[in-house]
Design an enzyme around this catalytic site. Structure first.
Site, PDB file in Angstrom:
ATOM      1  N   ILE A   1      -5.758  -6.946  20.102  1.00  0.00           N
ATOM      2  CA  ILE A   1      -6.470  -7.922  19.198  1.00  0.00           C
ATOM      3  C   ILE A   1      -5.768  -9.005  19.020  1.00  0.00           C
ATOM      4  O   ILE A   1      -4.652  -9.161  18.570  1.00  0.00           O
ATOM      5  CB  ILE A   1      -7.213  -7.389  17.943  1.00  0.00           C
ATOM      6  CG1 ILE A   1      -7.947  -6.070  18.022  1.00  0.00           C
ATOM      7  CG2 ILE A   1      -7.944  -8.093  17.241  1.00  0.00           C
ATOM      8  CD1 ILE A   1      -8.953  -5.919  19.049  1.00  0.00           C
TER       9      ILE A   1
ATOM     10  N   SER B   1      -5.785   2.461  15.822  1.00  0.00           N
ATOM     11  CA  SER B   1      -5.547   1.974  17.236  1.00  0.00           C
ATOM     12  C   SER B   1      -5.708   3.014  18.293  1.00  0.00           C
ATOM     13  O   SER B   1      -5.705   3.907  18.256  1.00  0.00           O
ATOM     14  CB  SER B   1      -3.840   1.713  17.180  1.00  0.00           C
ATOM     15  OG  SER B   1      -3.293   1.294  18.387  1.00  0.00           O
TER      16      SER B   1
ATOM     17  N   ALA C   1       2.282   8.034  16.419  1.00  0.00           N
ATOM     18  CA  ALA C   1       2.136   9.115  15.400  1.00  0.00           C
ATOM     19  C   ALA C   1       1.287   8.748  14.297  1.00  0.00           C
ATOM     20  O   ALA C   1       0.578   9.634  13.607  1.00  0.00           O
ATOM     21  CB  ALA C   1       3.747   9.594  15.032  1.00  0.00           C
ATOM     22  N   SER C   2       1.881   7.636  13.442  1.00  0.00           N
ATOM     23  CA  SER C   2       1.164   7.165  12.138  1.00  0.00           C
ATOM     24  C   SER C   2      -0.168   7.011  12.290  1.00  0.00           C
ATOM     25  O   SER C   2      -0.993   7.494  11.560  1.00  0.00           O
ATOM     26  CB  SER C   2       1.904   5.971  11.683  1.00  0.00           C
ATOM     27  OG  SER C   2       1.414   4.654  12.428  1.00  0.00           O
ATOM     28  N   LYS C   3      -0.534   6.361  13.538  1.00  0.00           N
ATOM     29  CA  LYS C   3      -2.269   6.047  13.897  1.00  0.00           C
ATOM     30  C   LYS C   3      -2.983   7.370  14.184  1.00  0.00           C
ATOM     31  O   LYS C   3      -4.119   7.466  13.890  1.00  0.00           O
ATOM     32  CB  LYS C   3      -2.286   5.049  14.559  1.00  0.00           C
ATOM     33  CG  LYS C   3      -1.865   3.501  14.247  1.00  0.00           C
ATOM     34  CD  LYS C   3      -2.521   3.005  13.198  1.00  0.00           C
ATOM     35  CE  LYS C   3      -2.138   1.618  12.934  1.00  0.00           C
ATOM     36  NZ  LYS C   3      -2.867   0.910  11.901  1.00  0.00           N
TER      37      LYS C   3
ATOM     38  N   VAL D   1       0.900  -1.282  -0.125  1.00  0.00           N
ATOM     39  CA  VAL D   1       0.073  -0.089  -0.130  1.00  0.00           C
ATOM     40  C   VAL D   1       0.895   1.123  -0.010  1.00  0.00           C
ATOM     41  O   VAL D   1       0.460   2.329  -0.271  1.00  0.00           O
ATOM     42  CB  VAL D   1      -1.090   0.207   1.251  1.00  0.00           C
ATOM     43  CG1 VAL D   1      -2.029  -1.062   0.999  1.00  0.00           C
ATOM     44  CG2 VAL D   1      -0.256   0.128   2.532  1.00  0.00           C
TER      45      VAL D   1
ATOM     46  N   TYR E   1       4.617   4.391  15.803  1.00  0.00           N
ATOM     47  CA  TYR E   1       3.265   3.687  15.548  1.00  0.00           C
ATOM     48  C   TYR E   1       2.129   4.574  15.681  1.00  0.00           C
ATOM     49  O   TYR E   1       1.333   5.026  15.029  1.00  0.00           O
ATOM     50  CB  TYR E   1       3.406   2.207  16.319  1.00  0.00           C
ATOM     51  CG  TYR E   1       1.973   1.684  15.958  1.00  0.00           C
ATOM     52  CD1 TYR E   1       1.712   0.887  15.006  1.00  0.00           C
ATOM     53  CD2 TYR E   1       0.932   1.613  16.820  1.00  0.00           C
ATOM     54  CE1 TYR E   1       0.685   0.091  14.592  1.00  0.00           C
ATOM     55  CE2 TYR E   1      -0.073   0.856  16.846  1.00  0.00           C
ATOM     56  CZ  TYR E   1      -0.176   0.210  15.362  1.00  0.00           C
ATOM     57  OH  TYR E   1      -1.311  -0.798  15.372  1.00  0.00           O
TER      58      TYR E   1
END
Ligand SMILES: NC(=O)c1ccc[n+]([C@@H]2O[C@H](COP(=O)([O-])OP(=O)(O)OC[C@H]3O[C@@H](n4cnc5c(N)ncnc54)[C@H](O)[C@@H]3O)[C@@H](O)[C@H]2O)c1
Length: 244
Positions: free
Chosen positions: A182, A137, A152-154, A60, A150
């Protein structure tokens, strides 16, 4: 099965594994035609064959490749839904976080959904109504140790999704799901260890880890008219953890 997605044509990323795969199974059982994407070409081919839908190996973060595949997949029947579930996680304290890892998490977790939605937008706009569901998240709404890249990206994905809700309405609705822990490949390191599992279960009000089914049901809600007056929302599916 209640055919809640009959007549719909929905693209799902990260469909070879975990939450993306469960969403693909649930959406297929609800009558949707699906286009499945994953970096894991073999894995996505297997689930696509099993469900009798289109499946493509695709990173992606590779904008040109995404553009080609989305146009090819949507050319005949169009697209009226997206679920961005592809993602990667590197838990490393900021001082030790490699720059390449930061770049990769932003590229996959934030720019990936951007690439998919940009490529799909002309098709979504042509549909009578369309839905975008992005899997962020709890890390996107609260800090946790070692998750600067992670999180910051979310967090970026949460805000991108809200902005899309504002820019693309009224025909296109855009909502975020923020899962807690999960049970998937991504968290195997945690749930395979009974002590870690017990700690994670104890931290949440509902005293269990999440199942892919929990997230798939939320994705179904956001992809149907059951959520028809909701856009830009951020839904925690975390058993009572972020209290967002
Ligand atoms: N498992 C959790 O506890 C948890 C919690 C919060 C959020 N999430 C998010 O949920 C989403 C789904 O993760 P999961 O738990 O199912 O993990 P998973 O590792 O089982 O599945 C992730 C899938 O994404 C694919 N993928 C990774 N990079 C890709 C890329 N560049 N292009 C295309 N596909 C790519 C992988 O091949 C894999 O099939 C991710 O966005 C993840 O960040 C997971």
């Amino acid at each position: 099965m209640s055919d809640k997605l009959k007549g719909r044509r929905i693209l799902i990323t990260g469909a070879a594994s975990g939450q993306g795969q469960k969403i693909a199974r649930l959406f297929a059982s609800e009558g949707a035609s699906l286009v499945l994407l994953d970096r894991n070409a073999e894995g996505v081919a297997a689930i696509a064959v099993e469900l009798g839908v289109q499946g493509y190996g695709c990173d992606v973060s590779a904008r040109a490749e995404v553009g080609e595949i989305v146009v090819m997949a949507a050319r005949v029947f169009g697209l009226d839904g997206i679920v961005n579930a592809a993602g990667i996680l590197d838990i490393t304290p900021f001082a030790d976080l490699e720059m390449a890892s930061w770049d990769r998490m932003i590229a996959v977790n934030l720019t990936g959904p951007f690439n998919i939605i940009k490529a799909a937008l002309p098709f979504l706009q042509r549909a009578e109504r369309a839905t975008i569901v992005n899997i962020a998240s709890t890390s996107g709404v609260m800090p946790m140790p070692g998750t600067s890249g992670y999180s910051a990206s979310k967090a970026g994905l949460v805000m991108l999704t809200k902005c899309l809700g504002m820019d693309l309405g009224p025909k296109i609705r855009s909502n975020t799901i923020c899962p807690g822990v999960i049970k998937t490949e991504m968290t195997r390191y945690l749930w395979e260890n009974p002590a870690h599992t017990a700690r994670a279960e104890d931290r949440v009000a509902l005293k269990r880890l999440g199942e892919t089914e929990d997230v798939a049901r939320a994705a179904l809600f956001f992809s149907t008219e059951d959520s028809g007056f909701t856009t830009g929302a951020v839904l925690p599916v975390d058993g009572g953890f972020s209290w967002y």
